[in-house]
Design a protein around this motif. Sequence first.
Motif, PDB file in Angstrom:
ATOM      1  N   CYS A 104       0.842  -1.208   0.000  1.00  0.00           N
ATOM      2  CA  CYS A 104       0.000   0.000   0.000  1.00  0.00           C
ATOM      3  C   CYS A 104       0.872   1.252   0.000  1.00  0.00           C
ATOM      4  O   CYS A 104       0.625   2.189  -0.759  1.00  0.00           O
ATOM      5  CB  CYS A 104      -0.921   0.024   1.221  1.00  0.00           C
ATOM      6  SG  CYS A 104      -2.221  -1.208   1.195  1.00  0.00           S
ATOM      7  N   GLU A 108       2.927   1.519  -3.452  1.00  0.00           N
ATOM      8  CA  GLU A 108       2.073   1.863  -4.595  1.00  0.00           C
ATOM      9  C   GLU A 108       1.516   3.279  -4.486  1.00  0.00           C
ATOM     10  O   GLU A 108       1.389   3.975  -5.486  1.00  0.00           O
ATOM     11  CB  GLU A 108       0.928   0.859  -4.711  1.00  0.00           C
ATOM     12  CG  GLU A 108       1.399  -0.516  -5.133  1.00  0.00           C
ATOM     13  CD  GLU A 108       0.332  -1.590  -4.974  1.00  0.00           C
ATOM     14  OE1 GLU A 108       0.634  -2.739  -5.358  1.00  0.00           O
ATOM     15  OE2 GLU A 108      -0.773  -1.300  -4.474  1.00  0.00           O
ATOM     16  N   THR A 109       1.206   3.692  -3.263  1.00  0.00           N
ATOM     17  CA  THR A 109       0.603   5.010  -3.086  1.00  0.00           C
ATOM     18  C   THR A 109       1.634   6.122  -3.149  1.00  0.00           C
ATOM     19  O   THR A 109       1.497   7.071  -3.918  1.00  0.00           O
ATOM     20  CB  THR A 109      -0.166   5.073  -1.756  1.00  0.00           C
ATOM     21  OG1 THR A 109      -1.170   4.056  -1.781  1.00  0.00           O
ATOM     22  CG2 THR A 109      -0.813   6.421  -1.561  1.00  0.00           C
ATOM     23  N   GLY A 113       3.779   5.913  -6.468  1.00  0.00           N
ATOM     24  CA  GLY A 113       3.008   5.895  -7.707  1.00  0.00           C
ATOM     25  C   GLY A 113       3.138   4.614  -8.505  1.00  0.00           C
ATOM     26  O   GLY A 113       2.906   4.604  -9.711  1.00  0.00           O
ATOM     27  N   ALA A 154      -0.833  -0.572  -9.228  1.00  0.00           N
ATOM     28  CA  ALA A 154      -1.501  -1.474  -8.295  1.00  0.00           C
ATOM     29  C   ALA A 154      -2.369  -2.451  -9.092  1.00  0.00           C
ATOM     30  O   ALA A 154      -3.401  -2.060  -9.626  1.00  0.00           O
ATOM     31  CB  ALA A 154      -2.364  -0.684  -7.321  1.00  0.00           C
ATOM     32  N   TRP A 168      -5.527   6.502   1.409  1.00  0.00           N
ATOM     33  CA  TRP A 168      -4.346   5.863   1.989  1.00  0.00           C
ATOM     34  C   TRP A 168      -3.262   6.922   2.132  1.00  0.00           C
ATOM     35  O   TRP A 168      -2.850   7.517   1.138  1.00  0.00           O
ATOM     36  CB  TRP A 168      -3.813   4.752   1.090  1.00  0.00           C
ATOM     37  CG  TRP A 168      -4.666   3.530   0.982  1.00  0.00           C
ATOM     38  CD1 TRP A 168      -5.800   3.223   1.683  1.00  0.00           C
ATOM     39  CD2 TRP A 168      -4.437   2.431   0.101  1.00  0.00           C
ATOM     40  NE1 TRP A 168      -6.290   2.024   1.298  1.00  0.00           N
ATOM     41  CE2 TRP A 168      -5.468   1.502   0.319  1.00  0.00           C
ATOM     42  CE3 TRP A 168      -3.477   2.147  -0.845  1.00  0.00           C
ATOM     43  CZ2 TRP A 168      -5.554   0.298  -0.370  1.00  0.00           C
ATOM     44  CZ3 TRP A 168      -3.561   0.959  -1.539  1.00  0.00           C
ATOM     45  CH2 TRP A 168      -4.579   0.038  -1.299  1.00  0.00           C
ATOM     46  N   HIS A 182      -3.768  10.089   0.265  1.00  0.00           N
ATOM     47  CA  HIS A 182      -3.919   9.992  -1.191  1.00  0.00           C
ATOM     48  C   HIS A 182      -5.023   9.003  -1.546  1.00  0.00           C
ATOM     49  O   HIS A 182      -5.398   8.154  -0.736  1.00  0.00           O
ATOM     50  CB  HIS A 182      -2.620   9.510  -1.849  1.00  0.00           C
ATOM     51  CG  HIS A 182      -1.487  10.460  -1.702  1.00  0.00           C
ATOM     52  ND1 HIS A 182      -1.271  11.508  -2.567  1.00  0.00           N
ATOM     53  CD2 HIS A 182      -0.499  10.536  -0.782  1.00  0.00           C
ATOM     54  CE1 HIS A 182      -0.199  12.177  -2.185  1.00  0.00           C
ATOM     55  NE2 HIS A 182       0.288  11.608  -1.099  1.00  0.00           N
ATOM     56  N   ALA A 209      -6.588   5.737  -2.848  1.00  0.00           N
ATOM     57  CA  ALA A 209      -6.094   4.360  -2.813  1.00  0.00           C
ATOM     58  C   ALA A 209      -5.598   3.955  -4.205  1.00  0.00           C
ATOM     59  O   ALA A 209      -6.258   4.196  -5.216  1.00  0.00           O
ATOM     60  CB  ALA A 209      -7.193   3.419  -2.341  1.00  0.00           C
ATOM     61  N   ALA A 210      -4.429   3.343  -4.245  1.00  0.00           N
ATOM     62  CA  ALA A 210      -3.764   3.019  -5.505  1.00  0.00           C
ATOM     63  C   ALA A 210      -4.600   2.161  -6.462  1.00  0.00           C
ATOM     64  O   ALA A 210      -4.622   2.446  -7.661  1.00  0.00           O
ATOM     65  CB  ALA A 210      -2.418   2.356  -5.226  1.00  0.00           C
ATOM     66  N   ARG A 234      -7.061   4.463  -8.067  1.00  0.00           N
ATOM     67  CA  ARG A 234      -6.337   5.394  -8.940  1.00  0.00           C
ATOM     68  C   ARG A 234      -6.062   4.748 -10.299  1.00  0.00           C
ATOM     69  O   ARG A 234      -6.353   5.327 -11.347  1.00  0.00           O
ATOM     70  CB  ARG A 234      -5.012   5.791  -8.270  1.00  0.00           C
ATOM     71  CG  ARG A 234      -4.120   6.686  -9.125  1.00  0.00           C
ATOM     72  CD  ARG A 234      -2.684   6.681  -8.639  1.00  0.00           C
ATOM     73  NE  ARG A 234      -2.094   5.357  -8.810  1.00  0.00           N
ATOM     74  CZ  ARG A 234      -1.185   4.829  -8.011  1.00  0.00           C
ATOM     75  NH1 ARG A 234      -0.737   5.489  -6.962  1.00  0.00           N
ATOM     76  NH2 ARG A 234      -0.711   3.625  -8.243  1.00  0.00           N
ATOM     77  N   ALA A 293      -7.446  13.671  -2.602  1.00  0.00           N
ATOM     78  CA  ALA A 293      -7.908  12.546  -3.423  1.00  0.00           C
ATOM     79  C   ALA A 293      -8.869  13.017  -4.510  1.00  0.00           C
ATOM     80  O   ALA A 293      -8.798  12.540  -5.645  1.00  0.00           O
ATOM     81  CB  ALA A 293      -8.568  11.497  -2.541  1.00  0.00           C
ATOM     82  N   GLU A 295      -6.848  14.471  -7.165  1.00  0.00           N
ATOM     83  CA  GLU A 295      -6.223  13.405  -7.952  1.00  0.00           C
ATOM     84  C   GLU A 295      -7.219  12.829  -8.956  1.00  0.00           C
ATOM     85  O   GLU A 295      -6.876  12.598 -10.119  1.00  0.00           O
ATOM     86  CB  GLU A 295      -5.712  12.293  -7.034  1.00  0.00           C
ATOM     87  CG  GLU A 295      -4.505  12.669  -6.200  1.00  0.00           C
ATOM     88  CD  GLU A 295      -4.100  11.554  -5.246  1.00  0.00           C
ATOM     89  OE1 GLU A 295      -3.809  10.434  -5.723  1.00  0.00           O
ATOM     90  OE2 GLU A 295      -4.073  11.798  -4.029  1.00  0.00           O
TER      91      GLU A 295
END
Length: 176
Positions: free
Chosen positions: A48, A51-52, A55, A58, A80, A83, A85-86, A89, A116, A119
């Motif tokens: 987690c 990946e978060t 970048g 995931a 997460w 940010h 969650a991967a 995303r 988020a 994003e």
Amino acid sequence: MSRTLIVYYSRTGTARLVAELMAAQSGWQLTEVTDARPRAGFLGDVRCVIETLLGKRAPYRYEGPDLGSFDQIVVLAPIWMGHLAAPMRDFLKDQTPLPGHLSVVCVMAARGAFRAVEEIAQITAMIPSPVLALCQRDVLTGLSHEEVAGFVEQVRVAGQWGQVKRRPVWLSPSEA
């Protein structure tokens, strides 16, 4: 009547609770983005973070309906480390451009929902509306039920506005 789909990702089950509550209150179809490999335990936590914050891609699974057949997509995602969650995303990156209208619900421990949403806006090139930020403790104690009901009503109104108040192209001024 617009067709609305709730798409959610949930590692711990908190976002799933909100998604199921929203589906029960609205009657909208519900579908899930899942992890391609289990994320349990310490190694799952490390994935987690990597990946978060870095970048990294995931790996996820999505076996739901084609998003193109819906007028409204409601994305429900956990936060997460401040940010998005991967897995969500990367799902959004793979699904862009999204059809119709986009709304967002973020579930967080304490903060990060605004980042988020930014994003999501950058990934999808859409400004989500409405947006709801929920604290995990409010979801788990049941204090978020009224907020979710209000959000559902806002999504319904936004869908009606988009259908009824959309300005015909021939009324728009032409470029000279």
